[in-house]
Design an enzyme around this catalytic site. Structure first.
Site, PDB file in Angstrom:
ATOM      1  N   ALA A  85      -9.335   6.016   5.025  1.00 14.63           N
ATOM      2  CA  ALA A  85      -9.181   7.201   5.878  1.00 14.63           C
ATOM      3  C   ALA A  85     -10.494   7.950   6.078  1.00 14.63           C
ATOM      4  O   ALA A  85     -11.274   8.138   5.139  1.00 14.63           O
ATOM      5  CB  ALA A  85      -8.144   8.174   5.338  1.00 14.63           C
ATOM      6  N   GLY A  86     -10.723   8.351   7.332  1.00 15.62           N
ATOM      7  CA  GLY A  86     -11.843   9.214   7.665  1.00 15.62           C
ATOM      8  C   GLY A  86     -13.052   8.538   8.265  1.00 15.62           C
ATOM      9  O   GLY A  86     -13.937   9.200   8.803  1.00 15.62           O
ATOM     10  N   LYS A 136       0.848  -1.179   0.000  1.00 18.38           N
ATOM     11  CA  LYS A 136       0.000   0.000   0.000  1.00 18.38           C
ATOM     12  C   LYS A 136       0.891   1.238   0.000  1.00 18.38           C
ATOM     13  O   LYS A 136       1.697   1.441   0.901  1.00 18.38           O
ATOM     14  CB  LYS A 136      -0.926   0.024   1.215  1.00 18.38           C
ATOM     15  CG  LYS A 136      -1.835   1.253   1.217  1.00 18.38           C
ATOM     16  CD  LYS A 136      -2.403   1.533   2.584  1.00 18.38           C
ATOM     17  CE  LYS A 136      -2.988   2.941   2.604  1.00 18.38           C
ATOM     18  NZ  LYS A 136      -3.367   3.372   3.953  1.00 18.38           N
ATOM     19  N   ASN A 159      -8.243   2.123  10.569  1.00 14.95           N
ATOM     20  CA  ASN A 159      -7.427   1.830  11.737  1.00 14.95           C
ATOM     21  C   ASN A 159      -7.935   2.602  12.950  1.00 14.95           C
ATOM     22  O   ASN A 159      -8.433   2.031  13.921  1.00 14.95           O
ATOM     23  CB  ASN A 159      -5.966   2.152  11.452  1.00 14.95           C
ATOM     24  CG  ASN A 159      -5.024   1.766  12.581  1.00 14.95           C
ATOM     25  OD1 ASN A 159      -3.838   2.020  12.514  1.00 14.95           O
ATOM     26  ND2 ASN A 159      -5.506   1.137  13.631  1.00 14.95           N
ATOM     27  N   THR A 160      -7.860   3.941  12.880  1.00 17.10           N
ATOM     28  CA  THR A 160      -8.198   4.766  14.042  1.00 17.10           C
ATOM     29  C   THR A 160      -9.633   4.553  14.512  1.00 17.10           C
ATOM     30  O   THR A 160      -9.893   4.553  15.723  1.00 17.10           O
ATOM     31  CB  THR A 160      -7.975   6.253  13.716  1.00 17.10           C
ATOM     32  OG1 THR A 160      -6.655   6.429  13.197  1.00 17.10           O
ATOM     33  CG2 THR A 160      -8.139   7.112  14.953  1.00 17.10           C
ATOM     34  N   GLY A 212      -7.599   9.817  10.342  1.00 18.15           N
ATOM     35  CA  GLY A 212      -7.778   9.966  11.775  1.00 18.15           C
ATOM     36  C   GLY A 212      -8.818  10.973  12.212  1.00 18.15           C
ATOM     37  O   GLY A 212      -9.023  11.182  13.411  1.00 18.15           O
TER      38      GLY A 212
END
Length: 267
Positions: free
Chosen positions: A187-188, A100, A209-210, A161
């Protein structure tokens, strides 16, 4: 069975997860197991997968025999750094070529630097890497990355994040409609409904992830995300009803009803 195909390999899970920001390796393992994910991304610049022999090795928690390890270039701000990082990952993982790519523009927003991303992608593809690439939600950039030879494009929903969810579903729809490779939101995402919306739009998968690691109960959130991805995909495949403004459409039949006087109404 409806499966996600990446680089010729089929996966039953369309949820991809990261390994950062957890309290410890035990929580990492438990959350990943609860998510049902089969592809797990690892930040090579921040995580030990063998380059530091005296430190705990993440691969003891997420075995390559069970998961597809997806090394990423988180923390890289130039094409040169990203390329060097993925060459190291290939060496550490015995020739592993699925990666990635992300090249960031600045440490405050973590927005992608698309100029450096395009440059790195072109060189990595020529070196035989199978590149999944984090990018902006610009449909033109997404098309260029596909033309370079990236095997999947991964536009952001909002900033890394941020947990803001999908801020521009219309750009994502354009990317999805025109892509010939898998499109995964990256993301987001902040909560399960964000993941479901991404899948309802037609995304092939979601990487996060976050949203899991920063939840008050990461393991429970991982389980919620698994269900949201599955529900969103099923809703997309089912095809939602059309939206109608001020449309009086009863959900039950109006013919053959019992009239006030006891007789059936005429059809």
């Amino acid at each position: 069975m409806d499966q996600l195909v990446i680089s010729g390999k089929a996966y039953t899970s369309r949820l991809l997860v990261g390994t950062g920001k957890y309290k410890n390796f035990a929580e990492t393992r438990a959350a990943i197991e609860a998510s049902g994910a089969q592809i797990v991304t690892v930040a090579i610049r921040r995580t030990n997968i063998g380059q530091n022999p005296n430190e705990p090795n993440l691969l003891e928690v997420i075995s390559p025999n069970r998961y597809t390890i997806l090394p990423n270039t988180a923390g890289c701000y130039s094409a040169e750094d990203a390329i060097r990082t993925l060459r190291l990952a290939r060496e550490l993982l015995d020739g592993h070529d699925l990666v990635k790519l992300e090249v960031l523009g600045d440490p405050h927003t973590l927005f992608p630097n698309v100029v450096e991303t395009l440059s790195a992608a072109e060189k990595l593809v020529k070196e035989g890497f199978k590149v999944m690439v984090y990018t902006s939600d610009d449909p033109i950039i997404a098309r260029q990355l596909e033309e370079i030879g990236c095997i999947a494009v991964m536009p952001l929903a909002s900033l890394i994040g941020s947990g803001m969810g999908i801020l521009n579903p219309y750009n994502l729809q354009i990317i999805i409609e025109n892509a010939r490779v898998p499109v995964l939101v990256d993301a987001g995402v902040g909560t399960a409904s964000d993941a479901a919306i991404a899948m309802e739009l037609g995304c092939d998968g979601v990487l996060m992830n976050t949203a899991i690691a920063a939840a008050q109960n990461p393991v429970l959130m991982a389980s919620a995300m698994k269900k949201a991805i599955e529900a969103g995909r099923e809703a997309y495949l089912a095809g939602r009803m059309a939206k109608k403004l001020y449309s009086a459409a009863p959900s039950s039949p109006t013919t053959g009803m019992i009239a006030a006087g006891g007789k059936n109404q005429a059809a």
